[in-house]
Design an enzyme around this catalytic site. Structure first.
Site, PDB file in Angstrom:
ATOM      1  N   LYS A   1      54.244  -2.570  26.188  1.00 41.06           N
ATOM      2  CA  LYS A   1      55.455  -3.354  25.953  1.00 41.06           C
ATOM      3  C   LYS A   1      55.546  -4.580  26.857  1.00 41.06           C
ATOM      4  O   LYS A   1      56.051  -5.622  26.437  1.00 41.06           O
ATOM      5  CB  LYS A   1      56.707  -2.493  26.067  1.00 41.06           C
ATOM      6  CG  LYS A   1      56.906  -1.725  27.341  1.00 41.06           C
ATOM      7  CD  LYS A   1      58.132  -0.804  27.223  1.00 41.06           C
ATOM      8  CE  LYS A   1      58.343   0.007  28.502  1.00 41.06           C
ATOM      9  NZ  LYS A   1      57.234   0.996  28.695  1.00 41.06           N
TER      10      LYS A   1
ATOM     11  N   ASN B   1      62.775  -4.768  31.666  1.00 39.07           N
ATOM     12  CA  ASN B   1      62.235  -3.660  32.449  1.00 39.07           C
ATOM     13  C   ASN B   1      61.290  -4.100  33.561  1.00 39.07           C
ATOM     14  O   ASN B   1      61.237  -3.478  34.613  1.00 39.07           O
ATOM     15  CB  ASN B   1      61.502  -2.698  31.499  1.00 39.07           C
ATOM     16  CG  ASN B   1      61.020  -1.446  32.185  1.00 39.07           C
ATOM     17  OD1 ASN B   1      61.769  -0.792  32.898  1.00 39.07           O
ATOM     18  ND2 ASN B   1      59.769  -1.115  31.981  1.00 39.07           N
TER      19      ASN B   1
ATOM     20  N   HIS C   1      57.247  10.284  30.364  1.00 43.59           N
ATOM     21  CA  HIS C   1      58.524  10.551  31.037  1.00 43.59           C
ATOM     22  C   HIS C   1      59.147  11.889  30.617  1.00 43.59           C
ATOM     23  O   HIS C   1      60.377  12.036  30.583  1.00 43.59           O
ATOM     24  CB  HIS C   1      59.524   9.417  30.764  1.00 43.59           C
ATOM     25  CG  HIS C   1      59.075   8.086  31.286  1.00 43.59           C
ATOM     26  ND1 HIS C   1      58.796   7.875  32.621  1.00 43.59           N
ATOM     27  CD2 HIS C   1      58.842   6.901  30.651  1.00 43.59           C
ATOM     28  CE1 HIS C   1      58.425   6.607  32.792  1.00 43.59           C
ATOM     29  NE2 HIS C   1      58.425   6.018  31.615  1.00 43.59           N
TER      30      HIS C   1
END
Length: 391
Positions: free
Chosen positions: A93, A116, A161
């Protein structure tokens, strides 16, 4: 809104507090470093709690549920007028977001890249017509409500995650929230044959084998996939193919993603420190057809290393907390490895063993928090150690 509690004092928290104050909102800062991240009295009289992405949902101020909880990107979306192109996914990303920024610039269009990695969305100060390409993590998307990108991109979706989200389903749900507020005149960009996504946006699919305006300059099938995602999103934002082609050819990549940091005695040293999960490391392995000396390990995320071990061609050098788990997986597949313990020892051993034409690859498949502050610090240390080899 008259009063807000900002929970988390790092980059996104500071940016959120500054944006709120510029808009005349009284701000109360809370954080572990301030010793008040469990003080429920801070919520008294507050209209909203703005939560930084690194703050877990079991934090007392969050778990209390007494006032609305917004992510920092939700706050920025409500207070900024800019059109947003949102990019999420498990891997790639950042590369996709930065590539999109390069495409806008190649078209002569003002653009801000935020989210981010890099500056927080709340820190963007740009003319209202300027597009913002915003990289979005699952942690940021957990606490959106009205957040609404005009173009939303899902680069890919693979396990990651799981230590935070608890299950692949919960992780997937958080990622797909990027689409949930989109409307008919918006665009959802997804991998080909990906399942249904929420929202009402027009759907555009991409694939690694798409015909592109130009072949990308970055190596690896995963980067061609990133290029295809970026191309589809850029077209949706109104960019012409000639600008897209220029950026596809010239974009130099992002640090810590298959970054060649040196070539010494015919051996290439590649920094892929951003490979913090097994899917990312497997993509790195697939990018090369020469013998590899791969530095693996760090803090775990609850993933299995079985598939990674099956695909590793070469020798591994194991570091960090997960070295034992990795060794078990490598033993089962008959892959040779060295228990190095730390990065300095691994770099030294790999450099000594590598022969001309081979590659020493830092692609850890794990987070960095057992031995480093973050993946950037780990990558910078790899670069420093490699540079010292030539001294």
């Amino acid at each position: 809104m008259k009063r807000a509690v900002v929970l988390g004092t790092a980059r996104s928290g500071q940016a959120a507090a500054a944006l709120l104050e510029r808009n005349g909102v009284e701000v109360v800062l809370a954080g572990r470093d301030l010793g008040n991240d469990g003080d429920l009295s801070l919520l008294d009289g507050a209209d909203v709690l703005v939560k930084s992405p690194g703050v877990p949902r079991d934090n007392p101020l969050v778990a209390a549920g007494r006032i609305p909880i917004w992510s920092e990107v939700e706050l920025a979306f409500r207070l900024l007028a800019n059109p947003i192109l949102g990019v999420t996914g498990t891997n790639g990303k950042t590369t996709t977001a930065e590539w999109l920024g390069a495409m806008f610039r190649a078209a002569g269009r003002d653009v801000a890249v935020a989210g981010n990695v890099g500056r927080a969305l709340s820190a963007v100060e740009a003319a209202p017509e300027t597009w913002v390409v915003c990289e979005l993590s699952s942690f940021q998307l957990e606490d959106i409500h009205d957040f609404h990108p005009r173009v939303a991109v899902l680069v890919n979706l693979e396990p990651d995650h799981l230590d935070r989200h608890g299950s692949l389903e919960a992780y997937r749900d958080a990622k797909l929230r990027i689409f949930e507020n989109q409307e008919l005149d918006d665009t959802a960009v997804v991998p080909r044959r990906f399942g249904p996504v929420p929202g009402s946006a027009a759907r555009v699919e991409f694939s690694v084998d798409d015909a592109l305006p130009a072949e990308p300059g970055l190596p690896g099938a995963h980067n061609r996939e990133n290029a295809a995602a970026a191309t589809a999103a850029a077209r949706a934002a109104g960019l012409a193919d000639d600008a897209i082609a220029k950026a596809l050819r010239t974009f130099p990549g992002v640090p810590h993603r298959l970054e060649v940091v040196a070539e010494l005695g015919g051996v290439r040293f590649v920094n892929d420190s951003k490979a913090t999960n097994t899917a990312a490391a497997r993509r790195a392995l697939a990018s090369y057809d020469v013998p590899l000396h791969v530095i693996l390990g760090g803090s775990g995320k609850g993933e299995s290393f079985v598939e990674l071990a099956r695909e590793l061609h070469g020798r591994a050098y194991l570091i960090g907390e997960t070295a034992g788990e990795l060794a078990q997986a490598l033993d089962r597949e008959g892959v040779p490895y060295v228990q190095s313990g730390d990065l300095e020892t691994a770099v030294s051993a790999a450099a000594e063993a590598a022969r001309p034409g081979e590659i020493v690859l830092l692609s850890p498949a794990c987070a960095s928090y057992d031995q480093f502050r973050d993946f950037e610090q780990r990558g910078e240390e790899f670069r420093r150690l490699v540079q010292n080899l030539s001294g």
